[in-house]
Design a protein around this motif. Structure first.
Motif, mmCIF file in Angstrom:
data_model
loop_
_atom_site.group_PDB
_atom_site.id
_atom_site.type_symbol
_atom_site.label_atom_id
_atom_site.label_comp_id
_atom_site.label_asym_id
_atom_site.label_seq_id
_atom_site.Cartn_x
_atom_site.Cartn_y
_atom_site.Cartn_z
ATOM 1 N N ASP A 344 8.576 4.170 -2.272
ATOM 2 C CA ASP A 344 9.634 3.490 -1.687
ATOM 3 C C ASP A 344 10.902 4.152 -1.732
ATOM 4 O O ASP A 344 11.774 4.257 -0.988
ATOM 5 N N TRP A 490 -1.369 5.671 -0.215
ATOM 6 C CA TRP A 490 -0.189 5.147 0.458
ATOM 7 C C TRP A 490 -0.794 3.508 0.589
ATOM 8 O O TRP A 490 0.055 2.622 0.376
ATOM 9 N N ASN A 491 -2.025 3.370 1.008
ATOM 10 C CA ASN A 491 -2.770 2.277 0.965
ATOM 11 C C ASN A 491 -2.915 1.597 -0.517
ATOM 12 O O ASN A 491 -3.842 1.932 -1.061
ATOM 13 N N ASP A 492 -1.782 0.568 -0.831
ATOM 14 C CA ASP A 492 -2.094 0.133 -2.087
ATOM 15 C C ASP A 492 -3.335 -0.533 -2.281
ATOM 16 O O ASP A 492 -3.705 -0.808 -3.414
ATOM 17 N N PHE A 679 -0.111 -2.211 11.246
ATOM 18 C CA PHE A 679 0.837 -1.826 10.021
ATOM 19 C C PHE A 679 1.903 -1.087 10.286
ATOM 20 O O PHE A 679 1.682 0.137 10.686
ATOM 21 N N HIS A 681 4.188 0.684 9.248
ATOM 22 C CA HIS A 681 4.672 2.132 8.592
ATOM 23 C C HIS A 681 3.774 2.947 8.966
ATOM 24 O O HIS A 681 4.186 4.086 9.540
ATOM 25 N N GLU A 723 6.623 -5.588 8.266
ATOM 26 C CA GLU A 723 5.773 -4.772 7.700
ATOM 27 C C GLU A 723 4.532 -4.378 8.647
ATOM 28 O O GLU A 723 3.977 -3.585 8.887
ATOM 29 N N LEU A 736 12.155 -5.692 4.492
ATOM 30 C CA LEU A 736 12.190 -4.763 3.461
ATOM 31 C C LEU A 736 10.831 -4.008 3.734
ATOM 32 O O LEU A 736 10.000 -3.939 2.813
ATOM 33 N N THR A 737 10.839 -3.300 4.860
ATOM 34 C CA THR A 737 9.755 -2.238 4.996
ATOM 35 C C THR A 737 9.960 -0.898 5.258
ATOM 36 O O THR A 737 11.003 -0.768 6.142
ATOM 37 N N SER A 739 8.894 0.956 6.972
ATOM 38 C CA SER A 739 8.613 1.118 8.491
ATOM 39 C C SER A 739 10.017 1.327 9.164
ATOM 40 O O SER A 739 9.905 2.195 10.299
HETATM 41 C C1 G1P Z 1 4.194 -1.436 1.791
HETATM 42 C C2 G1P Z 1 4.629 -0.782 0.671
HETATM 43 C C3 G1P Z 1 4.304 0.714 0.597
HETATM 44 C C4 G1P Z 1 2.883 0.888 0.857
HETATM 45 C C5 G1P Z 1 2.391 -0.077 2.022
HETATM 46 C C6 G1P Z 1 0.967 -0.190 2.026
HETATM 47 O O1 G1P Z 1 4.645 -1.200 2.994
HETATM 48 O O2 G1P Z 1 6.117 -1.012 0.462
HETATM 49 O O3 G1P Z 1 4.822 1.478 -0.520
HETATM 50 O O4 G1P Z 1 2.523 2.047 0.965
HETATM 51 O O5 G1P Z 1 2.847 -1.343 1.919
HETATM 52 O O6 G1P Z 1 0.234 -0.439 1.032
HETATM 53 P P1 G1P Z 1 6.061 -1.357 3.588
HETATM 54 O O7 G1P Z 1 6.129 -2.848 3.278
HETATM 55 O O8 G1P Z 1 7.165 -0.373 3.269
HETATM 56 O O9 G1P Z 1 5.943 -1.116 5.148
#
Ligand code: G1P
Length: 834
Positions: A344, A490-492, A679, A681, A723, A736-737, A739
């Motif tokens: 992030d 990237w996919n936590d 999603f 992002h 998000e 807070l995303t 994306s």
């Molecule tokens: C969030 C996390 C980002 C992670 C994503 C997928 O996305 O902040 O680091 O890669 O989940 O797990 P975001 O909220 O920024 O869209």
């Protein structure tokens, strides 16, 4: 943004903050919490579930002719209240009407005070005089979020509550932490005053006020105390009761209701008093609006239609909010204990670069201090520059994508500024007990997190840090030859395949990164590049494995050696070509789509009937595909993953299986978060990739479907983009995303064609016919630290593909499409391709 007669406010909230670190968020029911950080909550920490019916927040009761009504609207008779909400930068105004009264509340956080201001007006809207009694009864929490359950009662025993004029102040004796209690220095206060009402008394103890009743129906109203009263060892209540008065028809009563935190009690009180004057409040409110409007003015668009542009122009506040709020302080973003994750951090810098923020260079350089000498990195970054931690909750993990992002951000910085010398700046390496990509530990570690040989701190250039990260990552492959997934990418949510899992998706990223590094190295004027010895071996020596490298840097003693830059660039290119061959040979599926992952059993995740967006996105974004391959990928992706009704491209197909050999993501219900939601992002990075291949029609459809979904009332996204969108098309995880950054980057770079390469701007618009309003589309941005407005004129209403730039005018003079410096705004005229 105005939402009149809001029918569904579930999910609505607005974050507020100031640079002193004061953070709060508020819903139309005035719920939501207030804090300085994870350990200093003024109001009880809340999550999504608390946002409709809690009373443990800004609770004020209005007894009208003896009957209770509440600021949060949770009395029976208020269920049909009409609610109008205005959300802005950064404030909320709510108007609640019913047959008896109208309540107006304006909430904001002043720029220079550790408090939140709520100006409440009550108007008797009947034709008769009413008897009104107001009681502020806001529970004061005053401690760490940890104590919500852990030692909740014990921590109440620390409470010392003082009753002062117009306010109740909580000053616990200790800040409770079993690893080492600290003396508490903070005062938490609730204040209320009114020009029309006079205080009758106070309720500093929650227990005495509630007395076997509830916050709605308290039975301890007779426990009223006066100024000077003091309570110990009880849950605190900011209870301030006003004398009953008569309110004539249409008469308005004003209440100043402030909530604050301060190290000094005197300062807390003087701040409260200052913000009980209508003039001061009005000035502070204007300052807040001006400040945040200026923040977003750094990137603004005029496109499609006016309403759309207005909504779009709130989005630049999102990356700023994430920078100051982290991921821990909003109802959905309730994980961790503050700070931001590594990924992030780099993503947020992308927007700062677009805003030409003067801090960019130093922040960028500073972030490299989080890289370990084995190519892994610290994962949590604290609020202060240079504050790195191995991980939140002290669980150490390696995310296989982490090493990829710094180069993307750094390259963007160099392209925007032409500041190639940045690559030769030096920075330290992060040192803790972890070695071997965190698989092993060492006993000898430095005390200040900086790697040393004996007592000498080790420095490397930014370029060395970047080469290290990417070369280690691309050598860290599984048995199929793709980058190992490690503990996720990237996919936590792909966190259960660390043994045999591989990420084909991020293999594309690293391939491209090696090519970008090769390009950067060739651009440098110096003929030789200095790298530490083990790293050169890893690049040049075929028999030198990653395992030997990890052993060699375990107790780091390397010298620097110089390599000819042409040799270095060519070795990196060779490696990239080799790995790409692996992709071309094994990663494609029958219809032309790409595999994204290999699971913990060593099998490809997707079959011919399923697809994951990540692999397709990373291939397009990193341009590792030929145009023909990319076309096929885009067709297959649309077929499998596009869902127009909920915002566009889903993250994956429905695997109908919990997939214990991939990760927790597939335990989520299908259509939520990292299991097949839209999603944002990833969808937006996918759209970005489509634009890069000039698939403008598909790219536009991808991002516009998402943005349109966010702008529909139905999606309950108050401002900006969320998000993700769930199966019902409802947006979740607002503000807070990462994306938001990608949408802004997409619009600025690809759609409006603000393309910079090594400091030179060349306009390359990919605007569609429908992106223009009356044949005009405008972007206001910063280039080379100067504000720049680019106006595209499309008088013949031509579609993308049918136009070319016919002329560009700067200050009334014709100029060519190549700018080393910007001397004025640009008028760009489009005409048919001849
Ligand atoms: C969030 C996390 C980002 C992670 C994503 C997928 O996305 O902040 O680091 O890669 O989940 O797990 P975001 O909220 O920024 O869209």
């Amino acid at each position: 943004m105005i939402f009149n007669n809001l029918k569904n406010d579930t999910g609505f909230y607005i974050p507020m903050y100031n640079k002193l670190g004061f953070k709060s968020y508020v819903t139309p029911r005035l719920l939501g919490d207030i804090k300085l950080d994870y350990h200093t909550y003024l109001l009880e920490p809340t999550t999504e579930i608390d946002l409709t019916s809690s009373f443990f927040s800004r609770h004020v009761s209005f007894y009208v002719d003896g009957k209770p009504h509440f600021l949060n609207g949770n009395s029976e008779s208020q269920q049909t209240d009409k609610i109008d909400v205005e959300l802005g930068l950064l404030y909320q105004k709510v108007t609640r009407h019913n047959k008896k009264f109208q309540l107006d509340v304006t909430t904001f956080v002043p720029l220079d005070a550790l408090m939140e201001s709520n100006v409440i007006t009550y108007q008797n809207t009947t034709s008769k005089t009413q008897r009104l009694k107001v009681i502020v009864a806001t529970p004061l929490y005053g401690r760490s979020a940890d104590n919500l359950r852990d030692h909740r009662h014990v921590t109440s025993l620390l409470n010392r509550v003082e009753v002062l004029e117009n306010c109740v102040v909580l000053n616990p004796t200790l800040s409770f932490d079993e690893r080492g209690h600290k003396k508490n220095e903070l005062n938490y206060g609730v204040y209320a005053s009114s020009p029309q009402l006079s205080v009758e008394g106070y309720y500093p103890s929650l227990e005495d006020y509630v007395k076997n009743g509830s916050l709605q129906f308290p039975k301890g109203l007779d426990s009223l105390v006066q100024t000077g009263d003091y309570v110990e060892g009880k849950e605190a209540l900011g209870g301030i009761s006003f004398k009953t008065i008569e309110v004539k028809s249409q008469e308005v009563i004003t209440l100043y209701f402030n909530l604050g935190i301060n190290h000094s009690k005197e300062q807390l009180i003087s701040t409260f008093n200052k913000y009980s004057q209508s003039k001061t409040i009005a000035i502070a409110f204007e300052e807040v609006k001006t400040y945040f409007t200026k923040e977003v003015s750094k990137l603004q668009f005029h496109m499609k239609n006016l309403e759309y542009s207005e909504k779009l122009n709130y989005i630049p506040i999102q990356p700023i909010l994430r920078r100051f709020q982290g991921n821990s302080y909003l109802p959905h973003h309730d994980y961790g204990k503050g700070g931001r994750g590594w990924r992030d951090l780099w993503q947020d810098l992308i927007s700062m670069i677009m805003y030409n923020d003067s801090e960019c260079r130093s922040l960028l350089l500073n972030n490299f201090a989080g890289v370990r000498i084995d190519g892994s990195n610290a994962t949590i970054i604290g609020d202060k520059a240079g504050e790195f931690l191995a991980d939140r909750n002290n669980i150490v993990r390696v995310w296989s994508d982490h090493a990829a992002w710094p180069l993307l951000t750094t390259k963007m910085y160099i392209d925007e500024t032409g500041d190639l010398s940045f690559l030769l700046e030096t920075q330290t390496y992060f040192d803790d007990q972890f070695t071997h990509y965190t698989k092993k530990t060492k006993t000898k570690k430095s005390t200040n997190h900086q790697l040393k040989i004996q007592n000498d701190t080790i420095y490397g250039t930014v370029l060395e840090h970047l080469i290290l990260q990417n070369v280690v990552a691309i050598n860290n492959v599984g048995s199929n030859g793709f980058v190992r997934l490690e503990d996720a990418d990237w996919n936590d949510g792909l966190d259960m395949a660390s043994k045999k899992g591989e990420t084909i998706a991020f293999t594309h990223f690293y391939i491209n990164n090696l090519l970008v590094l090769a390009e950067l190295i060739q651009k440098l004027e110096t003929p030789k590049i200095e790298l530490f010895e083990s790293l050169t071996k890893l690049i040049l020596n075929k028999n030198y494995s990653l395992d030997i490298f990890f052993d060699d840097v375990h107790d780091f003693t390397d010298n620097k050696v110089s390599i000819d830059k042409e040799i270095l660039a060519s070795e990196l290119t060779k490696k990239a070509t080799l790995v790409l061959k692996q992709i071309n040979k094994y990663a494609f599926m029958r219809e032309g789509g790409l595999q994204s992952y290999i699971d913990n059993d060593g099998n490809f995740l997707d079959s011919s009937s399923t697809l994951s967006l990540t692999g397709q996105t990373m291939a397009l974004l990193n341009q590792t595909l030929s145009k023909t391959q990319a076309k096929k990928v885009s067709n297959v992706t649309k077929k499998h993953l596009f869902d127009r009704m909920i915002g566009g491209y889903r993250l994956n197909s429905n695997y109908q299986d919990v997939k214990m050999n991939m990760g927790r993501a597939y335990g989520f219900a299908y259509g939520t978060k990292e299991n097949g939601a839209v999603f944002s992002h990833m969808s937006l990075m996918y759209a970005y990739g489509l634009y890069q291949y000039n698939f403008v029609k598909q790219g536009r459809e991808a991002y516009q479907t998402l943005v349109n979904q966010a702008f529909k009332d139905k999606s309950v996204v108050c401002l900006g983009i969320p998000e993700y969108f769930n199966n019902e098309g409802i947006g979740k995880y607002l503000y807070l995303t990462g994306s938001a950054t990608w949408l802004l980057k997409l619009l600025r770079t690809e759609v409006f064609g603000i393309e910079l390469s090594f400091g030179t701007l060349r306009l390359n618009p990919k605007l569609s016919k429908d992106d223009f309003i009356d044949s005009i589309a405008v972007i206001k941005t910063y280039v080379h630290n100067k504000p720049l407005q680019v106006t595209y004129h499309n008088p013949k209403k031509l579609e993308y593909g049918d136009y070319r730039i016919a002329s560009i005018q700067m200050n009334g003079k014709e100029v060519i499409n190549e700018f080393q410096s910007i001397e004025g705004d640009l008028e760009v005229y489009l005409d048919e391709i001849v």
